[in-house]
Design a protein around this motif. Structure first.
Motif, PDB file in Angstrom:
ATOM      1  N   UNK A   1      41.084 -60.456 109.633  1.00  0.00           N
ATOM      2  CA  UNK A   1      42.453 -60.106 110.019  1.00  0.00           C
ATOM      3  C   UNK A   1      42.468 -59.133 111.192  1.00  0.00           C
ATOM      4  N   UNK A   2      41.602 -58.137 111.144  1.00  0.00           N
ATOM      5  CA  UNK A   2      41.530 -57.167 112.237  1.00  0.00           C
ATOM      6  C   UNK A   2      41.123 -57.841 113.538  1.00  0.00           C
ATOM      7  N   UNK A   3      40.115 -58.687 113.464  1.00  0.00           N
ATOM      8  CA  UNK A   3      39.667 -59.403 114.662  1.00  0.00           C
ATOM      9  C   UNK A   3      40.788 -60.283 115.221  1.00  0.00           C
ATOM     10  N   UNK A   4      41.517 -60.933 114.324  1.00  0.00           N
ATOM     11  CA  UNK A   4      42.587 -61.834 114.761  1.00  0.00           C
ATOM     12  C   UNK A   4      43.757 -61.080 115.368  1.00  0.00           C
ATOM     13  N   UNK A   5      44.069 -59.910 114.827  1.00  0.00           N
ATOM     14  CA  UNK A   5      45.256 -59.164 115.262  1.00  0.00           C
ATOM     15  C   UNK A   5      45.037 -58.343 116.523  1.00  0.00           C
ATOM     16  N   UNK A   6      43.784 -58.022 116.843  1.00  0.00           N
ATOM     17  CA  UNK A   6      43.510 -57.039 117.891  1.00  0.00           C
ATOM     18  C   UNK A   6      44.095 -57.430 119.243  1.00  0.00           C
ATOM     19  N   UNK A   7      43.909 -58.670 119.657  1.00  0.00           N
ATOM     20  CA  UNK A   7      44.412 -59.067 120.981  1.00  0.00           C
ATOM     21  C   UNK A   7      45.932 -58.942 121.061  1.00  0.00           C
ATOM     22  N   UNK A   8      46.622 -59.247 119.964  1.00  0.00           N
ATOM     23  CA  UNK A   8      48.082 -59.132 119.956  1.00  0.00           C
ATOM     24  C   UNK A   8      48.518 -57.673 120.008  1.00  0.00           C
TER      25      UNK A   8
END
Length: 304
Positions: free
Chosen positions: A49-56
């Motif tokens: 989740x952290x990896x997925x959310x970081x760019x946003x």
């Protein structure tokens, strides 16, 4: 975007991911951690989740509401459940504040916690109805248990006020909403002061011990909002009282070199909380936000 801004956002993104890893590397009572799943979730889902959310969260120029919505959407795709809504709600305005500070020609070189807090206030003051609409869509997508109905500006209805106003209406019952109302006071004061006090203590301790101390500071400071919503105020208050005892015991153990015994006791409490379905999720979210701020402003969690 200036070179300074790009550097700041790159550092912030790394600090965010480090804070999220520490969140699950640390065995915090009632929370999911490595080797200690719970509430139908695993540590791997939180890392994904952290990896997925970081760019946003660190998208240059993005509005706070769109950071929230995009981060939650990506999280749902990666984890399939709500693992980080509270974290996303907290980090989005903090990330936006970093960007406007870095691009402000009047700003001093470097970044102090005080300057970041001031920039965050500026971001909160500019939140508008579009931010509310996007945030409400994100909350509906995350579908957090118990967050729902309110007398005014319920997340189930179309909003009619800016995001800070909507959060202020919820501040009395939700500690994350309260950060929007009070300018992230709990993060910059309770949380960051706990980190700095530990650094001043002279007791050498790993980052996971520091993470646990911050978590217990929030859990012992006031009833956890997530517990209140799911189990009621009396249960949340009982957890708060127990957390005070546990944090005091941990501080004594650090001073006397008997931490192993206290960690064992905390492990037993963790099992008890999970057996009852009690998850101090809001305290964990505030902990991640604090570690993020400490990592960027103080650099104390930098990896070697």
């Amino acid at each position: 975007m200036s070179c300074d801004s790009a550097f700041t956002l790159a550092k912030a993104r790394a600090a965010f991911l480090r804070a999220c890893r520490l969140d699950v590397e640390t065995a915090k009572p009632g929370n999911v951690s490595v080797g200690y799943p719970g509430h139908g979730m695993t540590a791997a889902q939180f890392i994904a989740s952290a990896d997925a959310a970081a760019n946003a969260l660190f998208a240059p120029g993005a509005r706070v509401g769109m950071r929230i919505l995009d981060a939650v959407s990506r999280t749902r795709e990666a984890a399939g459940c709500n693992t980080n809504l509270g974290i996303v709600l907290l980090v989005s305005p903090l990330a936006a504040a970093l960007e406007i500070h870095a691009d402000d020609p009047r700003a001093d070189a470097g970044l102090s916690a005080g300057a970041w807090r001031t920039a965050t206030q500026r971001v909160l003051a500019t939140l508008d109805l579009d931010d509310t609409r996007a945030a409400y869509r994100a909350i509906a997508l995350a579908n957090p248990g118990g967050l729902g109905d309110a007398p005014e500006q319920s997340v189930h209805d179309l909003p009619s006020v800016d995001l800070r106003t909507a959060m202020t209406l919820a501040a009395g019952r939700d500690s994350i909403a309260r950060q929007y109302a009070n300018g992230f006071r709990d993060v910059f004061e309770t949380g960051l002061e706990t980190v700095r006090r530990a650094q001043r203590s002279g007791h050498s301790q790993p980052a996971t011990a520091l993470t646990l101390d911050v978590f217990l500071a929030f859990l012992s400071g006031w009833p956890d909002s997530h517990i209140v919503r799911k189990h009621g105020l009396p249960v949340a208050q009982s957890v708060t009282r127990e957390a005070r005892k546990r944090q005091d015991a941990m501080h004594r153990a650090l001073a006397h070199g008997t931490v192993a015994n206290e960690l064992l006791a905390l492990g037993e409490w963790d099992a008890e909380l999970k057996a009852q379905g009690i998850n101090p999720g809001t305290s964990a979210d505030l902990t991640v936000a604090t570690l993020f701020v400490a990592g960027v402003a103080d650099g104390i969690l930098d990896e070697t």
